[in-house]
Design a protein around this motif. Structure first.
Motif, PDB file in Angstrom:
ATOM      1  N   LEU A 150       2.706  33.421 -55.512  1.00 24.75           N
ATOM      2  CA  LEU A 150       2.309  34.418 -56.501  1.00 24.75           C
ATOM      3  C   LEU A 150       3.249  34.387 -57.705  1.00 24.75           C
ATOM      4  CD1 LEU A 150       0.510  36.780 -57.339  1.00 24.75           C
ATOM      5  CD2 LEU A 150       2.047  38.309 -56.087  1.00 24.75           C
ATOM      6  N   GLY A 151       4.540  34.214 -57.457  1.00 24.94           N
ATOM      7  CA  GLY A 151       5.493  34.131 -58.553  1.00 24.94           C
ATOM      8  C   GLY A 151       5.226  32.939 -59.451  1.00 24.94           C
ATOM      9  N   MET A 152       4.830  31.813 -58.871  1.00 29.58           N
ATOM     10  CA  MET A 152       4.527  30.621 -59.664  1.00 29.58           C
ATOM     11  C   MET A 152       3.307  30.839 -60.548  1.00 29.58           C
ATOM     12  SD  MET A 152       5.202  27.715 -56.742  1.00 29.58           S
ATOM     13  CE  MET A 152       5.118  26.317 -57.852  1.00 29.58           C
ATOM     14  N   VAL A 153       2.331  31.586 -60.030  1.00 30.62           N
ATOM     15  CA  VAL A 153       1.100  31.819 -60.786  1.00 30.62           C
ATOM     16  C   VAL A 153       1.352  32.699 -62.008  1.00 30.62           C
ATOM     17  CG1 VAL A 153      -1.206  32.853 -60.690  1.00 30.62           C
ATOM     18  CG2 VAL A 153      -0.390  31.459 -58.775  1.00 30.62           C
ATOM     19  N   ILE A 154       2.161  33.748 -61.828  1.00 30.67           N
ATOM     20  CA  ILE A 154       2.358  34.716 -62.919  1.00 30.67           C
ATOM     21  C   ILE A 154       3.640  34.444 -63.708  1.00 30.67           C
ATOM     22  CG2 ILE A 154       1.127  36.489 -61.623  1.00 30.67           C
ATOM     23  CD1 ILE A 154       3.831  37.804 -61.031  1.00 30.67           C
ATOM     24  N   ALA A 155       4.341  33.346 -63.402  1.00 26.91           N
ATOM     25  CA  ALA A 155       5.643  33.083 -64.020  1.00 26.91           C
ATOM     26  C   ALA A 155       5.552  32.980 -65.534  1.00 26.91           C
ATOM     27  CB  ALA A 155       6.248  31.805 -63.428  1.00 26.91           C
ATOM     28  N   VAL A 156       4.647  32.152 -66.028  1.00 22.77           N
ATOM     29  CA  VAL A 156       4.575  31.902 -67.476  1.00 22.77           C
ATOM     30  C   VAL A 156       4.163  33.153 -68.251  1.00 22.77           C
ATOM     31  CG1 VAL A 156       3.480  30.525 -69.291  1.00 22.77           C
ATOM     32  CG2 VAL A 156       4.172  29.445 -67.147  1.00 22.77           C
ATOM     33  N   PRO A 157       3.107  33.886 -67.841  1.00 29.02           N
ATOM     34  CA  PRO A 157       2.773  35.115 -68.573  1.00 29.02           C
ATOM     35  C   PRO A 157       3.911  36.136 -68.575  1.00 29.02           C
ATOM     36  CG  PRO A 157       0.950  34.489 -67.149  1.00 29.02           C
ATOM     37  CD  PRO A 157       2.094  33.605 -66.799  1.00 29.02           C
ATOM     38  N   MET A 158       4.562  36.354 -67.429  1.00 34.46           N
ATOM     39  CA  MET A 158       5.640  37.337 -67.365  1.00 34.46           C
ATOM     40  C   MET A 158       6.838  36.894 -68.205  1.00 34.46           C
ATOM     41  SD  MET A 158       4.552  39.856 -65.720  1.00 34.46           S
ATOM     42  CE  MET A 158       6.119  40.714 -65.724  1.00 34.46           C
ATOM     43  N   TYR A 159       7.151  35.599 -68.168  1.00 36.96           N
ATOM     44  CA  TYR A 159       8.258  35.086 -68.961  1.00 36.96           C
ATOM     45  C   TYR A 159       7.974  35.251 -70.453  1.00 36.96           C
ATOM     46  CZ  TYR A 159      11.610  31.727 -70.878  1.00 36.96           C
ATOM     47  OH  TYR A 159      12.607  31.122 -71.607  1.00 36.96           O
ATOM     48  N   THR A 160       6.735  35.019 -70.846  1.00 39.43           N
ATOM     49  CA  THR A 160       6.354  35.199 -72.256  1.00 39.43           C
ATOM     50  C   THR A 160       6.513  36.649 -72.683  1.00 39.43           C
ATOM     51  OG1 THR A 160       4.743  33.381 -72.049  1.00 39.43           O
ATOM     52  CG2 THR A 160       4.475  34.884 -73.912  1.00 39.43           C
TER      53      THR A 160
ATOM     54  N   ILE B 236      -2.272  27.186 -59.198  1.00 37.18           N
ATOM     55  CA  ILE B 236      -0.962  27.255 -58.542  1.00 37.18           C
ATOM     56  C   ILE B 236      -0.162  26.034 -58.987  1.00 37.18           C
ATOM     57  CG2 ILE B 236       0.257  27.435 -56.351  1.00 37.18           C
ATOM     58  CD1 ILE B 236      -2.392  28.283 -55.080  1.00 37.18           C
ATOM     59  N   PRO B 237       0.856  26.193 -59.805  1.00 41.80           N
ATOM     60  CA  PRO B 237       1.593  25.034 -60.319  1.00 41.80           C
ATOM     61  C   PRO B 237       2.228  24.217 -59.205  1.00 41.80           C
ATOM     62  CG  PRO B 237       2.143  27.035 -61.551  1.00 41.80           C
ATOM     63  CD  PRO B 237       1.371  27.467 -60.338  1.00 41.80           C
ATOM     64  N   TYR B 238       2.125  22.879 -59.315  1.00 45.49           N
ATOM     65  CA  TYR B 238       2.795  21.913 -58.453  1.00 45.49           C
ATOM     66  C   TYR B 238       2.303  21.942 -57.004  1.00 45.49           C
ATOM     67  CZ  TYR B 238       5.764  22.308 -62.529  1.00 45.49           C
ATOM     68  OH  TYR B 238       6.198  22.378 -63.817  1.00 45.49           O
ATOM     69  N   VAL B 239       2.194  23.110 -56.383  1.00 43.60           N
ATOM     70  CA  VAL B 239       1.717  23.192 -54.998  1.00 43.60           C
ATOM     71  C   VAL B 239       0.204  23.026 -54.949  1.00 43.60           C
ATOM     72  CG1 VAL B 239       1.577  24.645 -52.936  1.00 43.60           C
ATOM     73  CG2 VAL B 239       3.638  24.685 -54.360  1.00 43.60           C
ATOM     74  N   GLY B 240      -0.512  23.646 -55.899  1.00 41.91           N
ATOM     75  CA  GLY B 240      -1.974  23.588 -55.926  1.00 41.91           C
ATOM     76  C   GLY B 240      -2.531  22.176 -55.961  1.00 41.91           C
ATOM     77  N   PRO B 241      -2.021  21.294 -56.839  1.00 40.79           N
ATOM     78  CA  PRO B 241      -2.531  19.917 -56.866  1.00 40.79           C
ATOM     79  C   PRO B 241      -2.347  19.184 -55.548  1.00 40.79           C
ATOM     80  CG  PRO B 241      -1.337  20.393 -58.885  1.00 40.79           C
ATOM     81  CD  PRO B 241      -1.129  21.575 -57.976  1.00 40.79           C
ATOM     82  N   LEU B 242      -1.221  19.441 -54.850  1.00 39.09           N
ATOM     83  CA  LEU B 242      -0.995  18.801 -53.548  1.00 39.09           C
ATOM     84  C   LEU B 242      -2.026  19.270 -52.535  1.00 39.09           C
ATOM     85  CD1 LEU B 242       0.708  17.088 -51.631  1.00 39.09           C
ATOM     86  CD2 LEU B 242       2.185  19.086 -51.265  1.00 39.09           C
ATOM     87  N   ILE B 243      -2.274  20.586 -52.503  1.00 37.29           N
ATOM     88  CA  ILE B 243      -3.297  21.123 -51.592  1.00 37.29           C
ATOM     89  C   ILE B 243      -4.669  20.562 -51.955  1.00 37.29           C
ATOM     90  CG2 ILE B 243      -4.424  23.231 -50.774  1.00 37.29           C
ATOM     91  CD1 ILE B 243      -1.843  24.726 -51.387  1.00 37.29           C
TER      92      ILE B 243
END
Length: 362
Positions: free
Chosen positions: A329-339, A248-255
């Protein structure tokens, strides 16, 4: 326009609407199957380079290369599961007796130690801790139900794992067959563009997921080093859980940092709060933040910008926008979908200046 024509148009619109609703309802009913297919596709994208290496460099036949790749996946999964065995074994007695009172007492003890430390530094702990009556609100009677949920999850995981491995096996083994079958269904006027898009998407997503595995491995090793330096119990498991949260980008490391801090404090229960628990927790948090600085400024941008051929700032903005629109969920799949969208846009709208700017490295 006659009333008969209007009536037919309305009936057609209602029929289309009903068909769409039924289609979404059907997809909702088979959501588990869709998840299995999605996970199998991801494993296929990760496994294809391994299969290719075994076939070209080791001269394996296709079937043996696929089986070997699946065995590697199973080995990794089994290794991750075995990491949790020491933790389960060490807590087995409490779990078997459902000794919730002992767990509640330990948490209460930690809160009391924190309260004493605040008072020793002239901080009004009565207002912060005692007046909130936090100790009396602690209730761990949910643990039996939680354990039942875990058992059900383990059972579902076993079924899901078997299904995913079965599907992945045929995705890897009969990839050419699926590819040829797909080509027969494509419209002839756009067939070449669609096939080019699928090839590029296949290549870029394979690199992306392999890059993700490399990134998580690096973070896991660095987290583990930090926890071992400060003697935190179950360091292997904590490092693994916190590394997985980095999906989870950005939020995951904080958790992950909060989780590591809590587990570090709980692992030192009984020690002096001011001289041992608090300093160790702070050192672990500092170590985790250093790891995140390294990941955010070095390993992460380097791996992902090279894997999907996008600028680090571009990736950051895409993840941020997806997070605002669709949550975690959007953060997790953002990069693959954008690609995927970039590849499709380049094939079908190559003359557009914005598309040319965003896809110049693809």
């Amino acid at each position: 326009m006659t009333s008969n024509t209007i009536a037919k148009g309305l009936l057609k619109a209602v029929a289309v609407l009903v068909a769409v609703v039924l289609a979404f309802y059907f997809l909702w009913l088979i959501q588990s199957v869709i998840i299995y297919l999605a996970v199998s596709l991801i494993l296929t994208l990760i496994g294809m380079p391994i299969v290719k290496f075994l076939k070209t460099k080791c001269k394996f036949k296709n079937i043996f290369a696929v089986i070997t790749t699946l065995l590697i996946f199973v080995g990794f999964i089994f290794g991750f599961i075995m990491m949790f065995v020491p933790l389960i074994a060490s807590q087995g007695h409490n779990l078997s007796l459902l000794n919730t009172a002992a767990i509640e007492q330990n948490i209460t003890q930690l809160i009391e130690q924190a309260s004493n430390w605040l008072e020793s530094h002239n901080i009004d702990s009565n207002r912060l801790l005692k007046e909130s009556n936090l100790s009396s609100k602690l209730n761990f009677n949910f643990i039996p139900n939680f354990l039942n949920i875990i058992l059900g999850t383990i059972s579902s995981f076993g079924v899901g794992l078997a299904s995913v491995l079965f599907i992945t096996f045929f995705f890897l083994k009969d990839r050419k067959l699926f590819s040829n079958s797909t080509q027969m269904l494509l419209p002839q006027n756009h067939k070449e563009k669609i096939l080019n898009s699928l090839d590029k998407i296949d290549h870029l997503l394979s690199r992306y997921f392999i890059g993700l595995v490399i990134q998580l491995t690096i973070i896991f090793v660095l987290y583990l080093v930090v926890l071992l330096i400060f003697g935190v119990q179950n360091a292997l498991i904590i490092a693994f859980l916190c590394a997985i949260l980095n999906i989870i980008p950005y939020v995951g490391p904080l958790i992950g940092s909060i989780l590591a801090a809590l587990l570090t404090m709980l692992s030192n229960l009984g020690s002096d709060f001011q001289s041992e628990i608090l300093p160790t927790t702070i050192y672990v948090l500092i170590g985790f933040w250093v790891v995140q600085v390294i990941d955010n400024n070095l390993t992460g941008p380097l791996i992902f910008s090279n894997s999907v051929n996008s600028h680090p700032l571009e990736i950051f903005l895409v993840i941020l926008i997806a997070g605002f629109l669709f949550g975690i969920l959007g953060m997790v799949i953002a990069v693959p979908m954008y690609t995927i969208l970039k590849v499709i846009a380049k094939e079908f709208f190559p003359e557009n200046r914005i598309v040319q700017l965003l896809t110049r490295k693809i």
